[in-house]
Design a protein around this motif. Structure first.
Motif: not given
Ligand code: ZN
Length: 304
Positions: A64, A132, A198, A200, A218, A273
């Protein structure tokens, strides 16, 4: 002088003669670039020996908020194909692609996936696209099909290899999906609630019947406000949520604070992530999904 130079030249020549196969192999492999370690792993499974895949955002990296390097631009310029998540994940990519001058095809691996939308923490009343999608195995299969089609187009001579590799890997993902469903199905329904840093795991939750709450939205770009954190703490206490999870791409301190203030247990570290280092517990996409599900089940009273 002359003798020495001749000796050196001879040594160099010998070195080349000794390793012609290795040198040729490295030279004939196509280079592909993927934006994240997760997409790179999927691409390696399709590309096999024909493809060398590099990830721009490596293990445990946060896609991100990534800052590209000059080396990234060089890799993009040399790439035969670039695999991109899309859905707003890689806000930094457009400028990098322009700076690199790459002519490589950009393959959006989420093509065909129905995007989830989440409430936009920054703009109340609005929604934002959740990028995601890889957290649903069914969607990861779409990633793999897009990678296969992209490679077939970028390197037609390898079509048979890419198609066979994709087929074999998709069969493994079918198995993985069954495993995930069985593991989540073993968690009592009223305990299928998870707190992560977060947001995800929206696609995971939608696919496998679990709810996730997170103090961050997000994206990890915006720090949660004190108000957001207080709201999460109230929610955890009210719903008696049993565990909070640390993420490999996020600072653990916020979750540790929330655990202290609510009495919730820290359920372990999950991979949202990015993969772990190759030798770690989540070095591949399949290992990552297995690890996360095991951690969820362990903390929530499922069968492990
Ligand atoms: Zn994320």
């Amino acid at each position: 002088m002359t003798t020495r130079r001749m000796l050196l030249t001879g040594a160099l020549a010998a070195a080349f003669i000794a390793t012609p196969a290795a040198a040729q192999d490295a030279g004939s492999r196509k280079l592909a670039v993927a934006t994240t370690s997760i997409i790179a792993d999927l691409a390696r499974n399709v590309g096999g020996d024909r493809l060398e895949v590099r990830a721009l955002v490596g293990p445990n990296g946060d896609a991100h908020v990534y800052s590209p390097t000059p080396g990234d631009a060089k890799e993009l310029a040399a790439a035969a194909a670039v695999f991109v998540n899309g859905l707003g994940l890689e806000g930094w990519l457009t400028r990098l692609v322009a700076a690199s001058g790459t002519k490589a095809p950009m393959i959006i691996v989420t093509k065909g996936i129905t995007p989830l939308r989440m409430p936009d923490e920054e703009h109340p009343g609005k929604t934002v696209i959740d990028p995601h999608a890889w957290q649903s195995v069914a969607d990861a299969k779409v990633y793999v099909a897009n990678i296969r089609d992209g490679l077939d187009a970028a390197d037609p001579a390898g079509t048979a290899v890419y198609d066979a590799n994709a087929q074999a890997y998709l069969a493994k993902l079918d198995e993985l999906e069954k495993e995930v469903r069985t593991a989540i199905g073993g968690i009592p329904a009223d305990r299928r609630k998870i707190i992560t840093t977060h947001d995800a795991f929206g696609y995971f939750g939608a696919a496998y019947g679990m709810s996730f709450i997170a103090p961050e939205g997000v994206s990890t770009e915006a720090e949660p406000s004190a108000k957001d954190v207080a709201r999460i703490i109230r929610q955890i206490k009210k719903q008696k949520l049993p565990a909070v999870f640390l993420e490999n791409v996020a600072d653990p301190r916020l979750m540790e604070q929330i655990a202290r203030e609510t009495g919730a247990a820290i359920g372990g570290r999950v991979y949202s992530d990015a993969l772990s280092e190759p030798s770690g517990p989540a070095g591949t996409y399949i290992d990552m999904m297995r690890h996360n599900v095991r951690e969820f089940a362990k903390a929530l009273g499922g069968r492990v």
